[in-house]
Design an enzyme around this catalytic site. Structure first.
Site, PDB file in Angstrom:
ATOM      1  N   GLU A   1      -9.360  -1.259   6.007  1.00  0.00           N
ATOM      2  CA  GLU A   1      -8.100  -1.544   6.708  1.00  0.00           C
ATOM      3  C   GLU A   1      -8.328  -1.569   8.220  1.00  0.00           C
ATOM      4  OE1 GLU A   1      -4.935   1.229   5.877  1.00  0.00           O
ATOM      5  OE2 GLU A   1      -3.528   0.180   7.186  1.00  0.00           O
TER       6      GLU A   1
ATOM      7  N   GLU B   1      -5.148   9.202  17.884  1.00  0.00           N
ATOM      8  CA  GLU B   1      -5.667  10.580  17.895  1.00  0.00           C
ATOM      9  C   GLU B   1      -6.561  10.824  16.678  1.00  0.00           C
ATOM     10  OE1 GLU B   1      -2.454   9.772  18.380  1.00  0.00           O
ATOM     11  OE2 GLU B   1      -2.415  10.144  20.543  1.00  0.00           O
TER      12      GLU B   1
ATOM     13  N   SER C   1       1.232   6.342   2.561  1.00  0.00           N
ATOM     14  CA  SER C   1       1.950   7.299   3.416  1.00  0.00           C
ATOM     15  C   SER C   1       3.192   7.836   2.742  1.00  0.00           C
ATOM     16  CB  SER C   1       2.363   6.630   4.731  1.00  0.00           C
ATOM     17  OG  SER C   1       1.257   6.097   5.396  1.00  0.00           O
TER      18      SER C   1
ATOM     19  N   GLN D   1       0.845  -1.195   0.000  1.00  0.00           N
ATOM     20  CA  GLN D   1       0.000   0.000   0.000  1.00  0.00           C
ATOM     21  C   GLN D   1       0.879   1.244   0.000  1.00  0.00           C
ATOM     22  OE1 GLN D   1      -2.486  -0.161   3.423  1.00  0.00           O
ATOM     23  NE2 GLN D   1      -3.606   1.709   2.955  1.00  0.00           N
TER      24      GLN D   1
ATOM     25  N   SER E   1       4.562  -1.428   4.179  1.00  0.00           N
ATOM     26  CA  SER E   1       4.730  -2.816   4.635  1.00  0.00           C
ATOM     27  C   SER E   1       4.786  -3.752   3.434  1.00  0.00           C
ATOM     28  CB  SER E   1       3.551  -3.231   5.526  1.00  0.00           C
ATOM     29  OG  SER E   1       3.395  -2.332   6.586  1.00  0.00           O
TER      30      SER E   1
HETATM   31  C1  LIG Z   1       3.538  -1.075  11.474  1.00  0.00           C
HETATM   32  C2  LIG Z   1       3.122  -0.026  10.501  1.00  0.00           C
HETATM   33  C3  LIG Z   1       2.863  -0.387   9.204  1.00  0.00           C
HETATM   34  C4  LIG Z   1       2.505   0.587   8.266  1.00  0.00           C
HETATM   35  N1  LIG Z   1       2.276   0.187   6.987  1.00  0.00           N
HETATM   36  C5  LIG Z   1       1.926   1.103   6.067  1.00  0.00           C
HETATM   37  C6  LIG Z   1       1.726   0.713   4.711  1.00  0.00           C
HETATM   38  O1  LIG Z   1       1.848  -0.452   4.352  1.00  0.00           O
HETATM   39  N2  LIG Z   1       1.411   1.661   3.799  1.00  0.00           N
HETATM   40  C7  LIG Z   1       1.254   2.981   4.155  1.00  0.00           C
HETATM   41  O2  LIG Z   1       0.930   3.774   3.276  1.00  0.00           O
HETATM   42  N3  LIG Z   1       1.457   3.391   5.429  1.00  0.00           N
HETATM   43  C8  LIG Z   1       1.791   2.478   6.387  1.00  0.00           C
HETATM   44  N4  LIG Z   1       2.001   2.868   7.692  1.00  0.00           N
HETATM   45  C9  LIG Z   1       1.976   4.301   7.993  1.00  0.00           C
HETATM   46  C10 LIG Z   1       0.811   4.746   8.835  1.00  0.00           C
HETATM   47  O3  LIG Z   1      -0.366   4.794   8.085  1.00  0.00           O
HETATM   48  C11 LIG Z   1       1.197   6.135   9.390  1.00  0.00           C
HETATM   49  O4  LIG Z   1       2.288   5.945  10.259  1.00  0.00           O
HETATM   50  C12 LIG Z   1       0.068   6.767  10.124  1.00  0.00           C
HETATM   51  O5  LIG Z   1      -0.965   7.122   9.248  1.00  0.00           O
HETATM   52  C13 LIG Z   1       0.536   8.027  10.880  1.00  0.00           C
HETATM   53  O6  LIG Z   1       1.207   8.896  10.034  1.00  0.00           O
HETATM   54  P1  LIG Z   1       2.656   9.462  10.421  1.00  0.00           P
HETATM   55  O7  LIG Z   1       3.511   8.300  10.815  1.00  0.00           O
HETATM   56  O8  LIG Z   1       3.096  10.331   9.306  1.00  0.00           O
HETATM   57  O9  LIG Z   1       2.450  10.330  11.723  1.00  0.00           O
HETATM   58  P2  LIG Z   1       1.928  11.822  11.797  1.00  0.00           P
HETATM   59  O10 LIG Z   1       0.704  11.953  10.958  1.00  0.00           O
HETATM   60  O11 LIG Z   1       3.057  12.738  11.539  1.00  0.00           O
HETATM   61  O12 LIG Z   1       1.499  11.905  13.312  1.00  0.00           O
HETATM   62  C14 LIG Z   1       2.421  12.166  14.373  1.00  0.00           C
HETATM   63  C15 LIG Z   1       1.639  12.319  15.653  1.00  0.00           C
HETATM   64  O13 LIG Z   1       0.750  13.438  15.563  1.00  0.00           O
HETATM   65  C16 LIG Z   1      -0.583  13.048  15.865  1.00  0.00           C
HETATM   66  N5  LIG Z   1      -1.525  13.793  15.028  1.00  0.00           N
HETATM   67  C17 LIG Z   1      -1.454  13.971  13.688  1.00  0.00           C
HETATM   68  N6  LIG Z   1      -2.506  14.681  13.252  1.00  0.00           N
HETATM   69  C18 LIG Z   1      -3.273  14.948  14.325  1.00  0.00           C
HETATM   70  C19 LIG Z   1      -4.496  15.656  14.525  1.00  0.00           C
HETATM   71  N7  LIG Z   1      -5.147  16.219  13.503  1.00  0.00           N
HETATM   72  N8  LIG Z   1      -4.990  15.731  15.794  1.00  0.00           N
HETATM   73  C20 LIG Z   1      -4.331  15.151  16.842  1.00  0.00           C
HETATM   74  N9  LIG Z   1      -3.164  14.488  16.707  1.00  0.00           N
HETATM   75  C21 LIG Z   1      -2.646  14.379  15.483  1.00  0.00           C
HETATM   76  C22 LIG Z   1      -0.634  11.569  15.534  1.00  0.00           C
HETATM   77  O14 LIG Z   1      -1.658  10.910  16.246  1.00  0.00           O
HETATM   78  C23 LIG Z   1       0.757  11.112  15.974  1.00  0.00           C
HETATM   79  O15 LIG Z   1       0.779  10.864  17.360  1.00  0.00           O
HETATM   80  C24 LIG Z   1       2.381   1.930   8.651  1.00  0.00           C
HETATM   81  C25 LIG Z   1       2.630   2.300   9.981  1.00  0.00           C
HETATM   82  C26 LIG Z   1       2.998   1.333  10.894  1.00  0.00           C
HETATM   83  C27 LIG Z   1       3.255   1.761  12.302  1.00  0.00           C
END
Ligand SMILES: Cc1cc2nc3c(=O)[nH]c(=O)nc-3n(C[C@H](O)[C@H](O)[C@H](O)COP(=O)(O)OP(=O)(O)OC[C@H]3O[C@@H](n4cnc5c(N)ncnc54)[C@H](O)[C@@H]3O)c2cc1C
Length: 300
Positions: free
Chosen positions: A168, A283, A53, A50, A85
């Site tokens: 998902e 969140e 991100s 997928q 992933s």
């Molecule tokens: C094990 C694992 C597998 C994954 N696999 C995939 C995959 O296969 N394909 C893919 O595309 N993605 C994948 N992801 C990514 C995942 O979808 C993102 O990590 C997730 O959407 C959060 O985005 P970010 O890491 O950019 O964090 P950010 O969006 O930068 O968030 C950082 C922090 O800010 C908080 N935050 C952000 N916005 C807000 C808001 N509006 N209000 C309050 N708090 C907020 C969040 O809760 C978090 O604590 C995977 C993640 C993990 C952990």
């Protein structure tokens, strides 16, 4: 639902990302796309990843900046994805890219199927907290995607993506429910000598965890029922995901506390940390529930 019930004691193969890619191909794909991709996915000849991100777009996925520009016969994709992933093993990807940078951010996105063996796709593994390398960085440099691999409408990809994200959450919640291979607390208790071998306080906690697991499963059923009647399962799947992921962490912590020498539960403590992030953070689920279910003011 009937098939699900009949199979409840059978361990079925985990389709991984396909568990939420397939429903979107079924709902939004053409008959040709369904014919081409679904049989191979069910026989597990096709592994999916997928490409959603990006370094600058996670929770706020619609701000993604991977670009797709029109070329003869299709599209040329450029950008970087992250946390993908299974990308190193996947043959195909579901991928979001911006096709109209001038449109409001939710309206200029298109949903593509990308052949991971295409020239211009580079995959670099990332190391996780438990030492595994399951997710990756993926770089797309002039990757050609033909027109017949667009799912839904050009610039209409956000609708398809929302559908995928909703499935998902349900799939992630399901695979971590009670009785699953991962959180089989009861099986662990049996191997430790049965309920009688536990301290009363541990037994009480096990009961509490089991009961909350059952309640979370009932929520999963509600999500399925609402999907079958054509309802929007978005909010219910957020509740399911939020509770299911916290539940899997609590079960892992509990199982580790009664089997501290178990390498498996040691590992699960670390592995389950990721689940309140992946598939939409806690969140973000709380925001969805607050805005869409409770009608509270929108997150600024
Ligand atoms: C094990 C694992 C597998 C994954 N696999 C995939 C995959 O296969 N394909 C893919 O595309 N993605 C994948 N992801 C990514 C995942 O979808 C993102 O990590 C997730 O959407 C959060 O985005 P970010 O890491 O950019 O964090 P950010 O969006 O930068 O968030 C950082 C922090 O800010 C908080 N935050 C952000 N916005 C807000 C808001 N509006 N209000 C309050 N708090 C907020 C969040 O809760 C978090 O604590 C995977 C993640 C993990 C952990």
């Amino acid at each position: 639902m009937v098939i699900h019930q009949e199979f409840r004691d059978v361990k079925r193969p985990n389709l991984g990302i396909a568990a939420w890619a397939v429903p979107s191909i079924v709902r939004h794909g053409t008959p040709e796309q369904q014919e081409r991709f679904l049989p191979g996915t069910f026989t597990r000849e096709i592994t999916w990843c997928q490409l959603f991100s990006e370094p600058g777009a996670g929770s706020d996925l619609a701000s993604l900046s991977t670009r797709a520009v029109r070329v003869e016969g299709g599209w040329s994709l450029n950008g970087q994805k992250i946390w993908t992933s299974l990308a190193q093993w996947a043959q195909w990807a579901i991928c979001l890219a911006r096709t109209d940078p001038g449109a409001p951010k939710h309206e200029g996105i298109t949903y593509f199927l990308v052949d991971m063996s295409s020239p211009g796709v580079t995959v670099r593994p990332l190391k996780e907290i438990n030492g595994d390398e399951i997710f990756n960085e993926v770089f797309l440099d002039d990757v050609f995607v033909p027109d017949d691999l667009v799912i839904g409408q050009v610039n209409g990809g956000w609708r398809v993506a929302r559908d995928t994200l909703s499935h998902e959450r349900v799939a992630l919640g399901d695979s971590w429910g009670p009785g699953s291979g991962h959180t089989d607390m009861v099986a662990l208790i049996d191997t430790l000598g049965g309920p009688g071998a536990l301290r009363p306080s541990a037994l009480e906690e096990a009961g509490r965890r089991w009961a909350s697991g059952q309640a979370i499963s009932a929520l999963g059923l509600r999500v399925t029922l609402s999907q079958l009647t054509g309802g929007d399962s978005g909010t219910a799947s957020s509740v399911r995901k939020l509770l299911g992921m916290r539940h899997s962490q609590a079960v892992s912590e509990f199982c580790w506390s009664i089997a501290p020498d178990s390498p498996y539960w040691n590992r699960m403590i670390l592995a389950t940390r990721a689940f309140t992030i992946g598939g939409g953070t806690t969140e973000v689920q709380l925001n969805i529930i607050a805005e869409r279910a409770l009608g509270l003011p929108r997150d600024p």
